[in-house]
Design an enzyme around this catalytic site. Structure first.
Site, short mmCIF file in Angstrom:
data_model
loop_
_atom_site.label_atom_id
_atom_site.label_comp_id
_atom_site.label_asym_id
_atom_site.label_seq_id
_atom_site.Cartn_x
_atom_site.Cartn_y
_atom_site.Cartn_z
N SER A 167 71.52 -5.95 26.34
CA SER A 167 70.42 -6.23 25.41
C SER A 167 69.69 -7.47 25.89
O SER A 167 70.05 -8.08 26.90
CB SER A 167 70.96 -6.45 24.00
OG SER A 167 71.61 -7.71 23.95
N LYS A 168 68.68 -7.84 25.13
CA LYS A 168 67.84 -9.01 25.46
C LYS A 168 68.67 -10.26 25.76
O LYS A 168 68.29 -11.09 26.57
CB LYS A 168 66.90 -9.31 24.29
CG LYS A 168 65.55 -8.63 24.45
CD LYS A 168 64.57 -9.53 25.20
CE LYS A 168 63.34 -8.81 25.71
NZ LYS A 168 63.21 -8.80 27.15
N ARG A 169 69.80 -10.36 25.05
CA ARG A 169 70.66 -11.53 25.25
C ARG A 169 71.07 -11.71 26.70
O ARG A 169 71.38 -12.79 27.16
CB ARG A 169 71.95 -11.38 24.43
CG ARG A 169 71.81 -11.65 22.97
CD ARG A 169 73.15 -11.51 22.28
NE ARG A 169 73.70 -10.16 22.42
CZ ARG A 169 74.83 -9.87 23.03
NH1 ARG A 169 75.57 -10.80 23.56
NH2 ARG A 169 75.25 -8.62 23.11
#
Ligand code: GLU
Length: 521
Positions: free
Chosen positions: A286-288
Protein backbone atom coordinates in the site's frame (compact mmCIF):
# COMPACT_ATOMS: atom_id res chain seq x y z
CA UNK A 1 -33.94 1.86 -2.05
CA UNK A 2 -35.09 3.90 -4.97
CA UNK A 3 -38.45 3.25 -6.49
CA UNK A 4 -37.26 2.92 -10.06
CA UNK A 5 -37.74 -0.39 -11.76
CA UNK A 6 -34.95 -2.08 -13.59
CA UNK A 7 -37.32 -4.52 -15.26
CA UNK A 8 -40.89 -4.78 -16.20
CA UNK A 9 -41.69 -8.39 -16.45
CA UNK A 10 -43.95 -9.05 -19.35
CA UNK A 11 -46.01 -12.19 -19.63
CA UNK A 12 -44.48 -14.90 -21.75
CA UNK A 13 -47.23 -14.74 -24.35
CA UNK A 14 -46.46 -11.22 -25.47
CA UNK A 15 -42.79 -10.85 -24.60
CA UNK A 16 -40.42 -11.94 -27.27
CA UNK A 17 -37.06 -12.34 -25.70
CA UNK A 18 -33.99 -11.23 -27.57
CA UNK A 19 -31.56 -14.02 -26.79
CA UNK A 20 -28.04 -13.05 -26.08
CA UNK A 21 -25.21 -14.73 -27.85
CA UNK A 22 -23.79 -16.38 -24.79
CA UNK A 23 -24.68 -19.99 -25.33
CA UNK A 24 -21.81 -21.99 -26.73
CA UNK A 25 -22.25 -23.01 -30.30
CA UNK A 26 -20.51 -26.13 -31.54
CA UNK A 27 -17.91 -24.23 -33.51
CA UNK A 28 -17.13 -22.02 -30.53
CA UNK A 29 -16.39 -25.03 -28.37
CA UNK A 30 -14.03 -26.39 -30.98
CA UNK A 31 -12.24 -23.03 -30.90
CA UNK A 32 -11.52 -23.42 -27.21
CA UNK A 33 -7.79 -23.18 -27.85
CA UNK A 34 -8.34 -19.68 -29.18
CA UNK A 35 -7.21 -17.90 -26.06
CA UNK A 36 -9.08 -14.72 -25.13
CA UNK A 37 -8.16 -12.94 -21.93
CA UNK A 38 -9.07 -9.60 -20.47
CA UNK A 39 -7.76 -7.06 -18.07
CA UNK A 40 -10.69 -5.28 -16.49
CA UNK A 41 -9.59 -2.41 -14.27
CA UNK A 42 -12.08 -0.29 -12.37
CA UNK A 43 -11.23 3.35 -12.99
CA UNK A 44 -11.63 4.24 -9.34
CA UNK A 45 -7.96 5.22 -9.07
CA UNK A 46 -4.68 5.03 -10.86
CA UNK A 47 -3.15 1.82 -12.18
CA UNK A 48 -1.27 0.29 -9.29
CA UNK A 49 1.52 -2.25 -9.13
CA UNK A 50 -0.89 -5.13 -8.45
CA UNK A 51 -3.17 -4.19 -11.34
CA UNK A 52 -0.19 -3.68 -13.63
CA UNK A 53 1.06 -7.17 -12.82
CA UNK A 54 -2.39 -8.63 -13.57
CA UNK A 55 -2.36 -6.75 -16.88
CA UNK A 56 1.13 -8.04 -17.70
CA UNK A 57 0.15 -11.65 -17.01
CA UNK A 58 -2.95 -11.39 -19.18
CA UNK A 59 -1.03 -9.70 -21.97
CA UNK A 60 1.85 -12.17 -21.82
CA UNK A 61 -0.50 -15.14 -21.69
CA UNK A 62 -2.37 -13.89 -24.75
CA UNK A 63 0.85 -13.22 -26.63
CA UNK A 64 2.44 -16.56 -25.67
CA UNK A 65 -0.63 -18.38 -26.96
CA UNK A 66 -1.34 -16.35 -30.05
CA UNK A 67 -4.51 -15.20 -28.34
CA UNK A 68 -6.41 -11.96 -27.92
CA UNK A 69 -5.81 -9.48 -25.14
CA UNK A 70 -8.85 -7.40 -24.27
CA UNK A 71 -8.95 -4.27 -22.17
CA UNK A 72 -12.29 -3.61 -20.56
CA UNK A 73 -13.12 -0.70 -18.31
CA UNK A 74 -15.19 -1.85 -15.35
CA UNK A 75 -16.74 1.51 -14.58
CA UNK A 76 -20.01 0.40 -13.03
CA UNK A 77 -19.29 2.15 -9.76
CA UNK A 78 -20.44 5.63 -10.78
CA UNK A 79 -19.46 7.30 -7.54
CA UNK A 80 -15.81 6.29 -7.75
CA UNK A 81 -15.14 5.83 -11.48
CA UNK A 82 -13.88 8.82 -13.44
CA UNK A 83 -12.92 9.45 -17.04
CA UNK A 84 -9.72 10.95 -15.81
CA UNK A 85 -8.77 7.69 -14.11
CA UNK A 86 -9.64 5.79 -17.28
CA UNK A 87 -7.25 8.04 -19.22
CA UNK A 88 -4.55 7.54 -16.60
CA UNK A 89 -4.98 3.77 -16.86
CA UNK A 90 -4.82 3.84 -20.67
CA UNK A 91 -1.68 5.98 -20.51
CA UNK A 92 -0.09 3.61 -18.01
CA UNK A 93 -0.95 0.61 -20.19
CA UNK A 94 0.67 2.30 -23.16
CA UNK A 95 3.76 3.19 -21.18
CA UNK A 96 3.99 -0.42 -20.02
CA UNK A 97 3.83 -1.44 -23.68
CA UNK A 98 0.83 -3.69 -23.09
CA UNK A 99 -0.95 -3.28 -26.39
CA UNK A 100 -4.54 -4.49 -26.36
CA UNK A 101 -6.25 -6.12 -29.33
CA UNK A 102 -9.76 -5.12 -28.35
CA UNK A 103 -10.91 -2.37 -26.06
CA UNK A 104 -11.09 1.39 -25.71
CA UNK A 105 -9.72 3.31 -28.67
CA UNK A 106 -9.04 0.19 -30.73
CA UNK A 107 -12.58 -1.21 -30.79
CA UNK A 108 -13.33 -4.86 -31.59
CA UNK A 109 -16.20 -7.20 -32.39
CA UNK A 110 -17.35 -7.67 -28.81
CA UNK A 111 -17.73 -4.06 -27.68
CA UNK A 112 -18.55 -1.73 -26.20
CA UNK A 113 -15.63 -2.19 -23.85
CA UNK A 114 -16.80 -0.03 -20.97
CA UNK A 115 -19.39 -1.49 -18.61
CA UNK A 116 -21.41 1.70 -18.39
CA UNK A 117 -22.11 1.34 -22.10
CA UNK A 118 -23.30 -2.24 -21.69
CA UNK A 119 -26.22 -1.71 -19.37
CA UNK A 120 -28.79 -2.93 -21.89
CA UNK A 121 -26.89 -6.17 -22.32
CA UNK A 122 -26.93 -6.80 -18.57
CA UNK A 123 -30.63 -6.03 -18.48
CA UNK A 124 -31.32 -8.43 -21.30
CA UNK A 125 -29.27 -11.16 -19.65
CA UNK A 126 -31.03 -10.63 -16.32
CA UNK A 127 -34.40 -10.62 -18.04
CA UNK A 128 -33.49 -13.87 -19.70
CA UNK A 129 -32.66 -15.52 -16.37
CA UNK A 130 -35.86 -14.17 -14.87
CA UNK A 131 -37.93 -15.51 -17.74
CA UNK A 132 -36.27 -18.87 -17.40
CA UNK A 133 -37.01 -18.98 -13.67
CA UNK A 134 -33.33 -18.74 -12.79
CA UNK A 135 -33.65 -15.35 -11.17
CA UNK A 136 -36.44 -13.78 -9.15
CA UNK A 137 -37.44 -10.42 -7.72
CA UNK A 138 -36.90 -9.83 -4.03
CA UNK A 139 -38.75 -7.12 -2.16
CA UNK A 140 -37.09 -7.54 1.22
CA UNK A 141 -36.17 -4.27 2.84
CA UNK A 142 -32.86 -3.65 4.53
CA UNK A 143 -34.62 -3.90 7.89
CA UNK A 144 -36.17 -7.23 6.98
CA UNK A 145 -32.82 -8.65 5.87
CA UNK A 146 -31.19 -7.43 9.07
CA UNK A 147 -33.93 -8.96 11.21
CA UNK A 148 -33.54 -12.30 9.39
CA UNK A 149 -29.80 -12.23 9.93
CA UNK A 150 -30.21 -11.54 13.64
CA UNK A 151 -32.74 -14.34 14.00
CA UNK A 152 -30.37 -16.78 12.26
CA UNK A 153 -27.65 -15.67 14.62
CA UNK A 154 -29.85 -16.24 17.65
CA UNK A 155 -30.84 -19.73 16.63
CA UNK A 156 -27.16 -20.41 15.87
CA UNK A 157 -27.83 -21.17 12.24
CA UNK A 158 -24.41 -21.46 10.55
CA UNK A 159 -25.91 -19.82 7.47
CA UNK A 160 -26.68 -16.20 8.15
CA UNK A 161 -27.15 -14.96 4.63
CA UNK A 162 -30.30 -14.31 2.68
CA UNK A 163 -33.07 -16.57 3.91
CA UNK A 164 -34.70 -16.92 0.50
CA UNK A 165 -37.83 -15.18 1.70
CA UNK A 166 -38.92 -14.15 -1.81
CA UNK A 167 -37.68 -17.20 -3.69
CA UNK A 168 -41.06 -18.83 -3.89
CA UNK A 169 -43.24 -15.78 -4.15
CA UNK A 170 -46.26 -16.24 -6.30
CA UNK A 171 -45.35 -14.62 -9.68
CA UNK A 172 -48.75 -12.92 -9.79
CA UNK A 173 -48.15 -11.30 -6.42
CA UNK A 174 -44.64 -10.26 -7.51
CA UNK A 175 -46.10 -8.67 -10.63
CA UNK A 176 -48.68 -6.76 -8.62
CA UNK A 177 -46.06 -5.45 -6.22
CA UNK A 178 -43.81 -4.35 -9.07
CA UNK A 179 -46.67 -2.61 -10.79
CA UNK A 180 -47.54 -0.88 -7.52
CA UNK A 181 -44.04 0.57 -7.59
CA UNK A 182 -42.50 -1.43 -4.76
CA UNK A 183 -38.70 -1.43 -5.02
CA UNK A 184 -37.06 -4.77 -5.65
CA UNK A 185 -33.78 -6.36 -6.53
CA UNK A 186 -33.24 -9.35 -8.73
CA UNK A 187 -31.64 -12.39 -7.15
CA UNK A 188 -30.19 -15.45 -8.79
CA UNK A 189 -31.79 -18.77 -7.84
CA UNK A 190 -28.97 -21.06 -6.79
CA UNK A 191 -30.27 -24.52 -7.69
CA UNK A 192 -31.35 -26.48 -4.61
CA UNK A 193 -29.42 -29.55 -5.63
CA UNK A 194 -26.31 -27.77 -6.90
CA UNK A 195 -23.92 -29.37 -4.41
CA UNK A 196 -20.31 -28.25 -4.13
CA UNK A 197 -18.93 -25.73 -6.57
CA UNK A 198 -15.49 -26.93 -7.53
CA UNK A 199 -13.15 -24.51 -9.22
CA UNK A 200 -10.14 -25.84 -11.06
CA UNK A 201 -7.91 -22.89 -10.57
CA UNK A 202 -4.74 -22.85 -12.64
CA UNK A 203 -2.80 -21.48 -9.69
CA UNK A 204 -4.56 -22.82 -6.61
CA UNK A 205 -5.64 -26.18 -7.96
CA UNK A 206 -9.03 -27.51 -6.94
CA UNK A 207 -10.93 -25.13 -4.69
CA UNK A 208 -14.27 -26.31 -3.34
CA UNK A 209 -17.10 -24.11 -2.15
CA UNK A 210 -20.29 -25.37 -0.58
CA UNK A 211 -23.16 -24.16 -2.78
CA UNK A 212 -25.39 -24.07 0.30
CA UNK A 213 -23.24 -21.26 1.59
CA UNK A 214 -23.92 -19.21 -1.50
CA UNK A 215 -26.68 -16.76 -1.04
CA UNK A 216 -29.27 -16.30 -3.68
CA UNK A 217 -27.20 -13.24 -4.33
CA UNK A 218 -28.33 -10.02 -5.94
CA UNK A 219 -27.57 -9.68 -9.65
CA UNK A 220 -29.42 -6.40 -10.21
CA UNK A 221 -29.88 -3.66 -7.67
CA UNK A 222 -33.12 -1.77 -7.16
CA UNK A 223 -31.60 1.26 -8.87
CA UNK A 224 -31.30 -0.69 -12.10
CA UNK A 225 -27.57 -1.35 -11.98
CA UNK A 226 -26.00 -4.79 -12.17
CA UNK A 227 -23.72 -6.14 -9.46
CA UNK A 228 -20.07 -6.86 -10.16
CA UNK A 229 -20.51 -10.64 -10.07
CA UNK A 230 -23.24 -10.44 -12.67
CA UNK A 231 -21.90 -7.79 -15.05
CA UNK A 232 -18.47 -9.40 -15.09
CA UNK A 233 -19.82 -12.78 -16.05
CA UNK A 234 -22.15 -11.40 -18.71
CA UNK A 235 -19.17 -9.57 -20.20
CA UNK A 236 -16.75 -12.45 -19.90
CA UNK A 237 -19.29 -14.82 -21.44
CA UNK A 238 -20.23 -12.48 -24.27
CA UNK A 239 -16.61 -11.58 -24.94
CA UNK A 240 -15.84 -15.30 -25.03
CA UNK A 241 -13.13 -15.03 -22.42
CA UNK A 242 -11.34 -18.37 -22.09
CA UNK A 243 -9.08 -17.59 -19.12
CA UNK A 244 -9.75 -15.23 -16.24
CA UNK A 245 -6.44 -14.19 -14.74
CA UNK A 246 -6.91 -11.82 -11.79
CA UNK A 247 -6.00 -11.12 -8.20
CA UNK A 248 -6.89 -13.77 -5.65
CA UNK A 249 -8.98 -11.25 -3.76
CA UNK A 250 -11.59 -12.33 -6.32
CA UNK A 251 -11.34 -16.05 -5.56
CA UNK A 252 -14.24 -15.84 -3.12
CA UNK A 253 -16.39 -14.25 -5.84
CA UNK A 254 -15.71 -17.08 -8.23
CA UNK A 255 -18.30 -19.64 -7.03
CA UNK A 256 -20.99 -16.99 -7.41
CA UNK A 257 -19.73 -16.18 -10.85
CA UNK A 258 -19.81 -19.88 -11.73
CA UNK A 259 -23.48 -19.86 -10.74
CA UNK A 260 -24.07 -17.06 -13.23
CA UNK A 261 -22.22 -18.87 -16.03
CA UNK A 262 -24.29 -21.95 -15.35
CA UNK A 263 -27.53 -20.02 -15.28
CA UNK A 264 -26.63 -18.33 -18.57
CA UNK A 265 -25.65 -21.68 -20.07
CA UNK A 266 -22.22 -20.32 -20.92
CA UNK A 267 -18.97 -22.26 -20.65
CA UNK A 268 -17.01 -21.56 -17.48
CA UNK A 269 -13.54 -20.20 -18.29
CA UNK A 270 -10.33 -21.35 -16.69
CA UNK A 271 -9.53 -19.27 -13.65
CA UNK A 272 -6.07 -18.29 -12.49
CA UNK A 273 -6.06 -16.31 -9.28
CA UNK A 274 -2.75 -14.69 -8.61
CA UNK A 275 -1.37 -14.01 -5.18
CA UNK A 276 -1.21 -10.71 -3.43
CA UNK A 277 1.83 -8.50 -3.54
CA UNK A 278 3.23 -7.73 -0.12
CA UNK A 279 5.55 -5.03 1.16
CA UNK A 280 8.81 -5.89 2.94
CA UNK A 281 6.93 -5.98 6.26
CA UNK A 282 4.70 -8.80 5.03
CA UNK A 283 1.63 -6.56 4.82
CA UNK A 284 -0.39 -5.98 1.67
CA UNK A 285 1.42 -3.47 -0.54
CA UNK A 286 0.00 0.00 0.00
CA UNK A 287 0.93 3.68 -0.01
CA UNK A 288 2.74 3.15 3.28
CA UNK A 289 5.38 1.21 1.37
CA UNK A 290 6.11 4.09 -1.00
CA UNK A 291 5.13 4.62 -4.61
CA UNK A 292 2.37 2.27 -5.73
CA UNK A 293 1.11 3.72 -8.99
CA UNK A 294 2.64 2.95 -12.36
CA UNK A 295 2.79 6.68 -13.08
CA UNK A 296 5.06 7.32 -10.15
CA UNK A 297 7.53 4.75 -11.42
CA UNK A 298 7.38 6.16 -14.92
CA UNK A 299 8.02 9.67 -13.59
CA UNK A 300 10.87 8.45 -11.41
CA UNK A 301 12.59 7.33 -14.60
CA UNK A 302 12.24 3.56 -14.52
CA UNK A 303 12.43 1.95 -17.92
CA UNK A 304 9.19 0.40 -19.05
CA UNK A 305 10.93 -2.85 -20.09
CA UNK A 306 12.69 -3.16 -16.74
CA UNK A 307 9.52 -2.38 -14.80
CA UNK A 308 7.51 -4.96 -16.75
CA UNK A 309 10.30 -7.51 -16.28
CA UNK A 310 10.41 -6.93 -12.54
CA UNK A 311 6.64 -7.02 -12.05
CA UNK A 312 6.40 -10.21 -14.11
CA UNK A 313 8.72 -11.85 -11.59
CA UNK A 314 6.38 -11.05 -8.70
CA UNK A 315 4.73 -14.43 -8.64
CA UNK A 316 5.95 -15.96 -11.88
CA UNK A 317 9.26 -17.41 -12.94
CA UNK A 318 10.68 -18.57 -16.22
CA UNK A 319 12.86 -21.31 -14.80
CA UNK A 320 13.30 -20.47 -11.14
CA UNK A 321 16.54 -18.56 -11.67
CA UNK A 322 16.55 -16.21 -14.67
CA UNK A 323 15.98 -12.64 -13.58
CA UNK A 324 16.41 -10.67 -16.76
CA UNK A 325 13.57 -11.69 -18.99
CA UNK A 326 13.18 -9.42 -22.00
CA UNK A 327 9.70 -8.57 -23.14
CA UNK A 328 9.83 -10.86 -26.19
CA UNK A 329 10.84 -13.82 -24.02
CA UNK A 330 8.01 -13.05 -21.59
CA UNK A 331 5.62 -12.79 -24.53
CA UNK A 332 6.64 -16.18 -25.86
CA UNK A 333 7.33 -18.18 -22.71
CA UNK A 334 4.76 -17.01 -20.17
CA UNK A 335 2.70 -19.86 -18.77
CA UNK A 336 0.14 -20.21 -16.01
CA UNK A 337 1.78 -23.29 -14.55
CA UNK A 338 4.76 -21.26 -13.41
CA UNK A 339 2.69 -18.84 -11.37
CA UNK A 340 3.33 -19.24 -7.66
CA UNK A 341 0.59 -19.68 -5.10
CA UNK A 342 2.57 -17.78 -2.50
CA UNK A 343 2.34 -14.05 -2.04
CA UNK A 344 5.18 -12.15 -3.67
CA UNK A 345 7.18 -9.45 -1.92
CA UNK A 346 7.80 -6.18 -3.67
CA UNK A 347 11.47 -5.31 -3.30
CA UNK A 348 12.32 -1.80 -4.56
CA UNK A 349 16.05 -2.62 -4.42
CA UNK A 350 15.60 -5.52 -6.78
CA UNK A 351 13.58 -3.31 -9.11
CA UNK A 352 16.46 -0.81 -9.09
CA UNK A 353 18.90 -3.60 -9.83
CA UNK A 354 16.80 -4.85 -12.76
CA UNK A 355 16.51 -1.27 -14.04
CA UNK A 356 20.29 -0.81 -13.88
CA UNK A 357 20.76 -4.12 -15.70
CA UNK A 358 18.55 -2.90 -18.53
CA UNK A 359 20.46 0.36 -18.76
CA UNK A 360 23.77 -1.46 -18.80
CA UNK A 361 22.51 -3.90 -21.37
CA UNK A 362 21.99 -1.06 -23.85
CA UNK A 363 24.57 -0.19 -26.48
CA UNK A 364 26.34 3.11 -25.81
CA UNK A 365 24.54 4.69 -28.76
CA UNK A 366 21.12 3.51 -27.55
CA UNK A 367 21.90 4.72 -24.04
CA UNK A 368 22.98 8.08 -25.44
CA UNK A 369 19.88 8.51 -27.60
CA UNK A 370 17.23 7.12 -25.27
CA UNK A 371 18.47 8.12 -21.85
CA UNK A 372 21.53 10.30 -21.56
CA UNK A 373 20.89 13.00 -24.16
CA UNK A 374 17.21 13.44 -23.20
CA UNK A 375 18.19 13.65 -19.52
CA UNK A 376 20.97 16.16 -20.22
CA UNK A 377 18.60 18.19 -22.37
CA UNK A 378 16.03 18.24 -19.65
CA UNK A 379 18.62 19.28 -17.09
CA UNK A 380 19.66 22.09 -19.40
CA UNK A 381 23.21 20.78 -19.76
CA UNK A 382 23.07 20.44 -23.53
CA UNK A 383 20.98 22.08 -26.13
CA UNK A 384 21.65 19.69 -28.99
CA UNK A 385 24.38 17.21 -29.58
CA UNK A 386 25.43 18.88 -32.83
CA UNK A 387 27.71 21.12 -30.84
CA UNK A 388 29.46 18.15 -29.33
CA UNK A 389 29.56 15.74 -32.23
CA UNK A 390 28.51 12.14 -32.23
CA UNK A 391 31.92 10.78 -31.23
CA UNK A 392 32.07 13.06 -28.23
CA UNK A 393 28.56 12.01 -27.16
CA UNK A 394 29.39 8.32 -27.64
CA UNK A 395 32.58 8.69 -25.61
CA UNK A 396 30.58 10.39 -22.89
CA UNK A 397 27.94 7.65 -23.01
CA UNK A 398 30.63 4.99 -22.61
CA UNK A 399 31.72 6.38 -19.25
CA UNK A 400 28.36 7.57 -18.00
CA UNK A 401 26.39 4.39 -18.75
CA UNK A 402 28.12 2.08 -16.24
CA UNK A 403 27.49 4.68 -13.54
CA UNK A 404 23.82 5.13 -14.33
CA UNK A 405 21.31 3.11 -12.33
CA UNK A 406 18.47 5.55 -12.86
CA UNK A 407 18.30 7.92 -15.84
CA UNK A 408 18.75 10.96 -13.58
CA UNK A 409 22.16 9.58 -12.52
CA UNK A 410 23.42 10.44 -16.01
CA UNK A 411 23.05 14.12 -15.13
CA UNK A 412 24.92 13.77 -11.84
CA UNK A 413 27.74 11.84 -13.47
CA UNK A 414 28.06 14.08 -16.51
CA UNK A 415 27.51 17.47 -14.84
CA UNK A 416 31.19 18.09 -13.98
CA UNK A 417 32.11 17.45 -17.60
CA UNK A 418 29.72 20.14 -18.76
CA UNK A 419 30.93 22.64 -16.17
CA UNK A 420 33.76 25.07 -16.79
CA UNK A 421 36.71 25.98 -14.62
CA UNK A 422 34.60 28.86 -13.30
CA UNK A 423 31.33 27.01 -12.75
CA UNK A 424 32.57 23.62 -11.52
CA UNK A 425 31.17 22.81 -8.12
CA UNK A 426 33.65 21.39 -5.66
CA UNK A 427 32.30 18.84 -3.20
CA UNK A 428 33.44 19.93 0.22
CA UNK A 429 34.14 16.45 1.57
CA UNK A 430 36.15 15.53 -1.51
CA UNK A 431 38.18 18.73 -1.25
CA UNK A 432 38.93 18.10 2.42
CA UNK A 433 39.92 14.53 1.79
CA UNK A 434 41.76 14.77 -1.50
CA UNK A 435 42.94 18.34 -1.96
CA UNK A 436 43.16 20.49 1.14
CA UNK A 437 46.11 18.61 2.52
CA UNK A 438 49.84 19.18 2.80
CA UNK A 439 51.67 18.20 -0.38
CA UNK A 440 48.64 18.32 -2.67
CA UNK A 441 49.75 21.61 -4.21
CA UNK A 442 52.96 19.98 -5.38
CA UNK A 443 50.96 17.16 -6.97
CA UNK A 444 48.85 19.64 -8.91
CA UNK A 445 51.92 21.55 -10.04
CA UNK A 446 53.55 18.37 -11.29
CA UNK A 447 50.33 17.20 -12.94
CA UNK A 448 49.88 20.52 -14.70
CA UNK A 449 53.44 20.47 -16.01
CA UNK A 450 53.01 16.90 -17.27
CA UNK A 451 49.69 17.71 -18.92
CA UNK A 452 51.05 20.79 -20.62
CA UNK A 453 53.37 18.49 -22.49
CA UNK A 454 50.47 16.50 -23.98
CA UNK A 455 50.09 17.55 -27.59
CA UNK A 456 47.26 15.34 -28.75
CA UNK A 457 44.60 15.53 -26.00
CA UNK A 458 43.36 11.94 -25.86
CA UNK A 459 42.48 9.75 -22.88
CA UNK A 460 45.46 7.48 -23.58
CA UNK A 461 47.92 10.38 -23.79
CA UNK A 462 46.55 12.00 -20.65
CA UNK A 463 46.84 8.73 -18.72
CA UNK A 464 50.36 8.24 -20.06
CA UNK A 465 51.38 11.73 -18.93
CA UNK A 466 50.05 11.22 -15.39
CA UNK A 467 51.18 7.63 -14.99
CA UNK A 468 54.84 8.29 -13.96
CA UNK A 469 54.00 10.97 -11.37
CA UNK A 470 53.50 8.76 -8.27
CA UNK A 471 56.86 7.12 -8.73
CA UNK A 472 58.59 10.38 -9.51
CA UNK A 473 57.11 12.00 -6.40
CA UNK A 474 57.39 8.89 -4.29
CA UNK A 475 53.70 8.97 -3.50
CA UNK A 476 50.91 6.42 -3.60
CA UNK A 477 49.15 6.27 -6.96
CA UNK A 478 45.79 6.68 -5.24
CA UNK A 479 46.86 9.94 -3.57
CA UNK A 480 48.12 11.49 -6.81
CA UNK A 481 45.16 10.52 -8.93
CA UNK A 482 42.69 11.51 -6.26
CA UNK A 483 44.13 15.01 -6.09
CA UNK A 484 43.91 15.43 -9.86
CA UNK A 485 40.44 13.92 -9.91
CA UNK A 486 39.10 16.31 -7.29
CA UNK A 487 40.82 19.22 -9.04
CA UNK A 488 39.29 18.43 -12.44
CA UNK A 489 35.93 16.89 -11.47
CA UNK A 490 35.18 18.43 -8.10
CA UNK A 491 34.58 15.02 -6.50
CA UNK A 492 36.18 11.67 -5.85
CA UNK A 493 33.68 9.41 -7.63
CA UNK A 494 33.93 10.59 -11.21
CA UNK A 495 34.42 8.25 -14.19
CA UNK A 496 37.95 7.25 -15.31
CA UNK A 497 40.23 10.26 -15.24
CA UNK A 498 41.80 10.12 -18.71
CA UNK A 499 38.45 9.73 -20.46
CA UNK A 500 36.86 12.45 -18.38
CA UNK A 501 39.70 14.90 -18.99
CA UNK A 502 39.66 14.16 -22.71
CA UNK A 503 35.97 15.12 -22.78
CA UNK A 504 36.50 18.26 -20.66
CA UNK A 505 39.18 19.50 -23.05
CA UNK A 506 42.75 20.63 -22.56
CA UNK A 507 42.36 24.32 -21.72
CA UNK A 508 39.55 23.84 -19.27
CA UNK A 509 41.35 20.99 -17.51
CA UNK A 510 44.40 23.18 -17.00
CA UNK A 511 42.24 26.06 -15.84
CA UNK A 512 40.48 23.75 -13.36
CA UNK A 513 43.84 22.67 -11.96
CA UNK A 514 44.76 26.34 -11.55
CA UNK A 515 41.56 26.98 -9.66
CA UNK A 516 42.04 23.90 -7.48
CA UNK A 517 45.59 24.97 -6.75
CA UNK A 518 44.22 27.73 -4.55
CA UNK A 519 42.48 25.12 -2.38
CA UNK A 520 45.45 22.78 -2.16
CA UNK A 521 48.14 23.11 0.45
N1 GLU B 1 -12.92 -4.56 -12.08
C1 GLU B 1 -12.48 -5.64 -11.25
C2 GLU B 1 -11.30 -5.19 -10.42
O1 GLU B 1 -10.67 -4.21 -10.78
C3 GLU B 1 -12.13 -6.80 -12.14
C4 GLU B 1 -12.11 -8.07 -11.47
C5 GLU B 1 -12.05 -9.21 -12.43
O2 GLU B 1 -11.01 -9.30 -13.10
O3 GLU B 1 -13.01 -9.94 -12.52
O4 GLU B 1 -11.00 -5.76 -9.41
Amino acid sequence: MSGSMPFVRRSHCCFILVRLDIHPAIEEISMASDVRVRFAPSPTGKLHIGGARTAIYNWAFARANGGTFILRIDDTDPTRSTDENTQIILRAMRWLGLDWDEGPEVGGDFGPYAQTERLDLYKQAAQQLWDEGKAYPCFCTKEQLEADRKAAQERKDPFQGYQRRCRDLDPEEARRRIEAGEPYVLRIKVPEDRGDVVIHDAVHGEVTFDAKELDDFVIFRSDGTPTYNFATVVDDAMMKITHVIRGDDHLSNTPRQVMVYEALGAPVPTFAHISMILGADGKKLSKRHGATSVEEYRDAGYLSDAFVNYLALLGWSLDGETTIIPRDVLASKFSLDRISKNPATFDPKKLDWVNAEYINGMSDAQFADEIMVPELHEAGLIEGNVEYGEDWIDALAAIVKPRTKMPADAVTVAAPIFATAETLEYDEKSVNKGLAKEGMGAILDAAKAALEGVTEWTAANIDAALEPLPEQMDLKKRVVFQAVRVAVCGNMVSPPLGETMALVGRDDCLARIDRARTMAL
